[in-house]
Scaffold this motif. Structure first.
Motif, PDB file in Angstrom:
ATOM      1  N   PHE A   1       0.809  -1.216   0.000  1.00 56.12           N
ATOM      2  CA  PHE A   1       0.000   0.000   0.000  1.00 56.12           C
ATOM      3  C   PHE A   1       0.842   1.266   0.000  1.00 56.12           C
ATOM      4  O   PHE A   1       1.950   1.300   0.536  1.00 56.12           O
ATOM      5  N   GLN A   2       0.265   2.299  -0.578  1.00 58.27           N
ATOM      6  CA  GLN A   2       0.908   3.606  -0.563  1.00 58.27           C
ATOM      7  C   GLN A   2       1.001   4.134   0.869  1.00 58.27           C
ATOM      8  O   GLN A   2       2.002   4.730   1.273  1.00 58.27           O
ATOM      9  N   TYR A   3      -0.052   3.894   1.638  1.00 56.38           N
ATOM     10  CA  TYR A   3      -0.091   4.321   3.039  1.00 56.38           C
ATOM     11  C   TYR A   3      -0.397   3.099   3.916  1.00 56.38           C
ATOM     12  O   TYR A   3      -1.557   2.863   4.266  1.00 56.38           O
ATOM     13  N   PRO A   4       0.623   2.312   4.259  1.00 50.15           N
ATOM     14  CA  PRO A   4       0.391   1.106   5.063  1.00 50.15           C
ATOM     15  C   PRO A   4      -0.237   1.449   6.418  1.00 50.15           C
ATOM     16  O   PRO A   4       0.170   2.417   7.069  1.00 50.15           O
ATOM     17  N   VAL A   5      -1.218   0.672   6.814  1.00 51.51           N
ATOM     18  CA  VAL A   5      -1.918   0.943   8.072  1.00 51.51           C
ATOM     19  C   VAL A   5      -1.186   0.288   9.237  1.00 51.51           C
ATOM     20  O   VAL A   5      -0.469  -0.702   9.074  1.00 51.51           O
ATOM     21  N   SER A   6      -1.380   0.851  10.405  1.00 54.23           N
ATOM     22  CA  SER A   6      -0.865   0.263  11.636  1.00 54.23           C
ATOM     23  C   SER A   6      -1.946  -0.615  12.252  1.00 54.23           C
ATOM     24  O   SER A   6      -3.140  -0.327  12.134  1.00 54.23           O
TER      25      SER A   6
END
Length: 246
Positions: free
Chosen positions: A84-89
């Motif tokens: 992902f472009q913005y990996p989630v925590s």
């Protein structure tokens, strides 16, 4: 491996993709370039099955199967991976536990024996070295408190662990310094084989200089307007996208 024919797709009633045609053979690395809002991430989400993206026309075939009829889970089990472009925590979920659970789900789907904890730790310690992450990150929660570069390295660690057939890298290079960029590119290059394929989405030529794609496609206003080799990325670096607009 992947055949996309005349795909039209919309988000919240707005048409984003307006007739995408793309074929990826085993072992190939294709790159998609384009401005913000051109449809790059929408294409990635359509392939992986994100449910708020509506395909209104066209077809996608993956290894001979109708991809659009497969659930998100089935696509992942069939070997499709997305960075992902913005990996989630994921606070509270141990990174090593998460990786082992994902790997065992895939092994079970393939009718193979699940990997035990000790064998997995031996495996993952070798993988961690390839992305230049300290082993301490395995005992932390998934991406929780990780820097942007560490999150991206952890995404590539997931890829190396799961060994997918088709990896989609959605702007994996965004926000990375040059050292992290090289690490990510080396992780991908070392993973490439004649049977593993990649679709890399990026704004920048610099990632492609390290990854050496087979084909580059330019996406403008929901359509692929031009395809070529690495020289096309060089032209975009010099001239931008305006010369390709009709």
């Amino acid at each position: 491996m992947l055949i996309i024919k005349n795909i039209h797709a919309s988000v919240d009633g707005k048409e984003i993709l307006k007739g995408i045609n793309l074929s990826i053979k085993p072992g190939e690395l294709h790159a998609i370039m384009g401005r913000n809002g051109s449809g790059k991430s929408t294409l990635a989400n359509i392939i992986t099955g994100r449910d708020n993206f509506l395909v209104t026309k066209g077809s996608i075939t993956y290894n001979g199967n109708n991809l659009l009829e497969m659930s998100i889970e089935d696509r992942a089990l069939a070997g499709i991976f997305m960075s992902f472009q913005y990996p989630v925590s994921i606070p509270g979920v141990n990174n090593a536990y998460f990786l082992r659970a994902a790997l065992n789900a895939k092994l079970k789907h393939q009718g193979k024996s699940e990997i035990n904890a000790s064998d997995f730790m031996r495996l993952i310690r070798e993988k961690v070295k390839l992305v230049n992450l300290d082993e301490s990150y395995l005992s932390r929660a998934v991406n929780d408190g990780f820097s942007g570069g560490e999150k991206k390295r952890n995404e590539i660690l997931q890829m190396l662990t799961l060994e997918p057939e088709l990896s989609i890298l959605d702007e994996t290079d965004s926000g990375l310094d040059i050292d992290a960029l090289k690490t990510i590119a080396e992780g991908v290059n070392n993973f490439r084989t004649e049977t593993r394929s990649f679709l890399a989405i990026t704004h920048y030529q610099r990632l492609l200089e390290y990854m050496h794609p087979d084909y580059i496609h330019v996406l403008i206003d929901g359509k692929i307007v031009k395809s070529g080799d690495i020289s096309l990325a060089n032209q975009l670096e010099e001239k931008g996208y305006s010369w390709l607009e009709k």
